[in-house]
Design a protein around this motif. Structure first.
Motif, PDB file in Angstrom:
ATOM      1  N   MET A  20       0.873  -1.168   0.000  1.00  0.00           N
ATOM      2  CA  MET A  20       0.000   0.000   0.000  1.00  0.00           C
ATOM      3  C   MET A  20       0.917   1.226   0.000  1.00  0.00           C
ATOM      4  O   MET A  20       1.650   1.445   0.962  1.00  0.00           O
ATOM      5  CB  MET A  20      -0.882  -0.055   1.257  1.00  0.00           C
ATOM      6  N   ASP A  21       0.865   1.991  -1.115  1.00  0.00           N
ATOM      7  CA  ASP A  21       1.773   3.127  -1.291  1.00  0.00           C
ATOM      8  C   ASP A  21       1.212   4.381  -0.617  1.00  0.00           C
ATOM      9  O   ASP A  21      -0.006   4.501  -0.413  1.00  0.00           O
ATOM     10  CB  ASP A  21       1.937   3.392  -2.800  1.00  0.00           C
ATOM     11  N   ASP A  22       2.069   5.305  -0.300  1.00  0.00           N
ATOM     12  CA  ASP A  22       1.680   6.636   0.202  1.00  0.00           C
ATOM     13  C   ASP A  22       0.746   6.580   1.406  1.00  0.00           C
ATOM     14  O   ASP A  22      -0.137   7.432   1.539  1.00  0.00           O
ATOM     15  CB  ASP A  22       1.000   7.462  -0.903  1.00  0.00           C
ATOM     16  N   PHE A  23       0.924   5.614   2.274  1.00  0.00           N
ATOM     17  CA  PHE A  23       0.028   5.533   3.427  1.00  0.00           C
ATOM     18  C   PHE A  23       0.237   6.760   4.310  1.00  0.00           C
ATOM     19  O   PHE A  23       1.360   7.154   4.601  1.00  0.00           O
ATOM     20  CB  PHE A  23       0.276   4.251   4.231  1.00  0.00           C
ATOM     21  N   ILE A  25       5.059   4.072   4.252  1.00  0.00           N
ATOM     22  CA  ILE A  25       4.699   5.286   4.994  1.00  0.00           C
ATOM     23  C   ILE A  25       5.139   6.502   4.185  1.00  0.00           C
ATOM     24  O   ILE A  25       6.313   6.629   3.819  1.00  0.00           O
ATOM     25  CB  ILE A  25       5.370   5.300   6.388  1.00  0.00           C
ATOM     26  N   ASP A  26       4.216   7.369   3.876  1.00  0.00           N
ATOM     27  CA  ASP A  26       4.475   8.472   2.964  1.00  0.00           C
ATOM     28  C   ASP A  26       5.537   9.434   3.468  1.00  0.00           C
ATOM     29  O   ASP A  26       5.701   9.638   4.670  1.00  0.00           O
ATOM     30  CB  ASP A  26       3.185   9.249   2.696  1.00  0.00           C
ATOM     31  N   ARG A  27       6.196  10.063   2.497  1.00  0.00           N
ATOM     32  CA  ARG A  27       7.280  11.006   2.772  1.00  0.00           C
ATOM     33  C   ARG A  27       6.868  12.120   3.731  1.00  0.00           C
ATOM     34  O   ARG A  27       7.602  12.490   4.630  1.00  0.00           O
ATOM     35  CB  ARG A  27       7.745  11.610   1.441  1.00  0.00           C
ATOM     36  N   ALA A  35       9.598   2.969   4.997  1.00  0.00           N
ATOM     37  CA  ALA A  35       9.531   4.421   5.127  1.00  0.00           C
ATOM     38  C   ALA A  35      10.007   5.050   3.825  1.00  0.00           C
ATOM     39  O   ALA A  35      11.069   4.705   3.315  1.00  0.00           O
ATOM     40  CB  ALA A  35      10.393   4.880   6.293  1.00  0.00           C
ATOM     41  N   GLU A  36       9.188   5.948   3.261  1.00  0.00           N
ATOM     42  CA  GLU A  36       9.538   6.614   2.004  1.00  0.00           C
ATOM     43  C   GLU A  36      10.151   7.972   2.294  1.00  0.00           C
ATOM     44  O   GLU A  36       9.836   8.593   3.306  1.00  0.00           O
ATOM     45  CB  GLU A  36       8.272   6.902   1.190  1.00  0.00           C
ATOM     46  N   GLY A  37      10.981   8.460   1.391  1.00  0.00           N
ATOM     47  CA  GLY A  37      11.471   9.830   1.472  1.00  0.00           C
ATOM     48  C   GLY A  37      12.320  10.121   2.692  1.00  0.00           C
ATOM     49  O   GLY A  37      12.223  11.192   3.276  1.00  0.00           O
TER      50      GLY A  37
HETATM   51 MG    MG Z   1       4.838   6.651  -2.353  1.00  0.00          MG
END
Ligand code: MG
Ligand code: C2E
Ligand code: MG
Length: 583
Positions: free
Chosen positions: A468-471, A491-493, A525-527
């Motif tokens: 699941m992207d950009d949560f 987990i979104d940036r 964790a993204e970004g």
């Molecule tokens: Mg994303």
């Protein structure tokens, strides 16, 4: 002089004849069927034609005070009288005056001495022709459901108003008004209800605007309002507010019950935006779409910036159509590391587009356009094929095969051929499905359709992992997560960004990570941009991390070099600009 004015529903016929005797005869022939008015001089005739607006004129050209042909000509030159048919009465068979009359625009002629039957017939014919013309005119210029001006007439009035106001130094406003969700009313409540809504709204719009304004229906649920003679832009805004208030009230339906509608309005002003009526109309349309996409139930003034956006969008759409065939796409990879081992375990594939005219365009900008124009399926397939090919035998420094994560649009998953296409790509590269992670966003799940669930289930059964992207950006609903077999949560940036300095975010991140753990999902964790963030995530038990701190997205060759680095975290990220170099 009015001879017979009792029955006003009769058509009025004006007789112009110097001879009282002729007038008496004609009155006797026509008096029963028509309302007859008459004049023995040109001067009186001029007054009567204006005040009485006769349906037809019967005239002898021999007049005491003015040349009859000149009089005819003046009627034909006057906008308010030019359409009244004129039948000439000529002495005997004078070819010359007949020809003259026809040339001026007279409709017909009758010879003296007149025969009652012939007079009646010729008048009847002319009036019938006129009535048909009116009917055709009505159809050509007015909307049959609401009786409002149709598109042609409304645009004509707009053009006229602009020219008129330019001369007077005033502004002309054009307003396009569209009913929000009208299609739903039509589809769910019936077309009859849709018609009632349109008729009632038309009435309210006409009531709400000024007498000088033109209201037209320009398409199914779209109204155009011409606002001439404005002194300032503010005037148009006031009218828009007034309209919204009038239209937001519930509409009672003839079959009982009521509906409630809202409207979106776009406004453009001449000559501030443009004095070209077609462009003004197009501007109002753009502003209206902005009002719609900004949440509906509102109005927007056109700004030149909106036009730039629309042009940019159109250019992107145009070039996107050719982009695949012209090899303008490429795929870059952003590594993610396992926070327990500090090893690279895979990478996310990110699409890049470089067009000769537009330069490098961000996926944030072109992906939504590709989705709306149905180009996304083939583009998405290209990304999958490229990523799977590039990663087919790729290992990290420890010799472990790497995973690859690919972003998938809802439109791709909604196509039934998706599974077969995906299988084919993986088989041709001998790529194990377990090494593929498909990233989807919450948008897909919101539709809740059974086949989306089925497709997600099939992908999962095939062995591919689902992330699941950009949560944290959308609805972030944990209940969705429970319904679908997700393996990872990204987990979104924005979330990661505030993790070290905002207490609340830290608490939320802790909560998200522990919920995911409870559901046996990995957290990514993204970004991640700083070491502090990375340490914080580690301490919370986050599994994987990805971000500029570790590496920017880089092409496959740079990625292979990057893999040579044994322990990622012990190295300083030296070449963080490598992505920029390729774009
Ligand atoms: Mg994303
Ligand atoms: P995403 O899937 O959430 O991808 C992560 C985005 O964050 C990427 O932007 C990446 O370059 C950027 N990013 C990564 N680390 C950092 C960081 O430390 N700081 C900052 N500020 N940004 C970071 P990118 O490549 O511009 O892609 C944007 C979005 O476009 C992606 O978001 C994804 O939703 C979409 N996208 C990209 N490629 C594809 C594709 O092939 N198919 C589909 N359907 N969507 C794609
Ligand atoms: Mg992604």
């Amino acid at each position: 002089m009015l001879a017979n004015h009792s029955a006003t529903d009769k058509d009025t016929v004006l007789i112009i004849d110097a001879s009282p005797n002729s007038i008496r005869i004609l009155n006797a022939i026509l008096g029963e069927e028509y309302r007859v008015i008459f004049s023995t001089t040109g001067a009186t005739a001029r007054v009567l034609i204006k005040s009485e607006q006769p349906k037809l004129i019967l005239m002898d050209v021999e007049l005491p005070d003015i040349d009859g042909f000149a009089l005819c000509q003046s009627f034909k030159n006057d906008l308010t009288t030019k359409d009244i048919p004129i039948i000439l009465i000529t002495e005997h068979q004078e070819d010359e005056s007949r020809e003259m009359g026809l040339r001026i625009g007279c409709a017909d002629y009758i010879s003296k001495p007149v025969s009652p039957a012939e007079v009646k017939l010729r008048i009847y014919n002319q009036l019938r022709i006129r009535r048909n013309e009116d009917l055709i005119m009505q159809r050509a210029l007015y909307d049959s459901l609401t009786g409002l001006a149709n598109r042609n007439l409304a645009l004509d009035r707009l053009r006229y108003a602009i020219a008129h106001d330019l001369r007077r130094g005033l502004l002309t406003g054009v307003m396009l008004l569209d009913i929000d969700g009208f299609k739903i009313i039509n589809d769910t409540l019936s077309h009859d209800v849709g018609d009632q809504v349109l008729v009632e709204l038309s009435r309210r719009i006409v009531d709400a605007v000024r007498e000088v304004d033109t209201v037209g229906r320009v398409s199914g649920d779209e109204f155009l309002i011409v606002l001439p003679g404005l002194h300032q832009t503010e005037n148009a805004c006031q009218i828009a507010s007034k309209l919204r208030k009038a239209l937001n009230k519930p509409i009672s339906l003839s079959g009982g019950g009521e509906v409630h509608v809202t409207v979106s309005i776009g406004i453009s002003i001449s000559p501030l935006d443009t004095d070209d009526f077609k462009r003004l109309f197009a501007n109002a349309d753009i502003a209206k779409h902005q009002a719609k996409s900004g949440g509906k139930d509102s109005y927007r003034m056109f700004t030149s910036e909106m036009n730039d956006n629309v042009h940019r969008r159109l250019r992107i759409e145009y070039h996107l159509v050719w982009a695949l065939a012209r090899n303008e796409f490429s795929v870059v990879y952003q590594p993610f590391i396992d926070l327990k081992t500090n090893k690279v375990v895979g990478a996310e594939a990110l699409l890049r587009w470089n067009n000769s005219e537009l330069g490098s365009v961000s996926p944030v900008e072109f992906i939504p356009i590709a989705e709306q124009s149905n180009l996304i399926y083939e583009i998405g397939k290209f990304v999958l094929a490229t990523a799977i090919h590039d990663f087919s035998h790729l290992t990290n420094a420890a010799g472990n095969l790497l995973n690859v994560a690919v972003n998938i649009s809802p439109q791709q998953i909604r196509q039934t051929k998706f599974i077969d296409d995906l299988k084919e790509i993986m088989e041709s590269e001998e790529f194990a499905p377990e090494r593929l992670e498909l990233e989807v966003t919450e948008g897909l799940l919101l539709s809740q359709q059974a086949y989306v669930k089925e497709m997600i289930g099939k992908l999962h059964d095939m062995g591919a992992a689902l992330s699941m992207d950009d949560f944290g950006t959308g609805y972030s609903s944990l209940s969705y997560l429970l319904q679908f077999p997700f393996d990872a949560l990204k987990i979104d940036r924005e979330f990661v960004d505030g993790i070290t300095d905002v207490e609340l975010n830290e608490a939320l991140a802790t909560a998200v990570i522990s919920v995911a753990q409870g559901l046996k999902m990995k957290t990514v964790a993204e970004g991640v941009e700083t070491q502090e963030q990375l340490e914080m995530l580690k301490s919370k038990g986050c599994d994987l991390a990805q971000g500029y701190y570790l590496s920017r997205p880089i092409d496959i060759n740079a990625f292979r070099l990057f893999l040579g680095i044994e322990d990622v975290l012990e190295q300083q990220p030296e070449d963080n600009e490598s992505e920029a170099a390729q774009n």
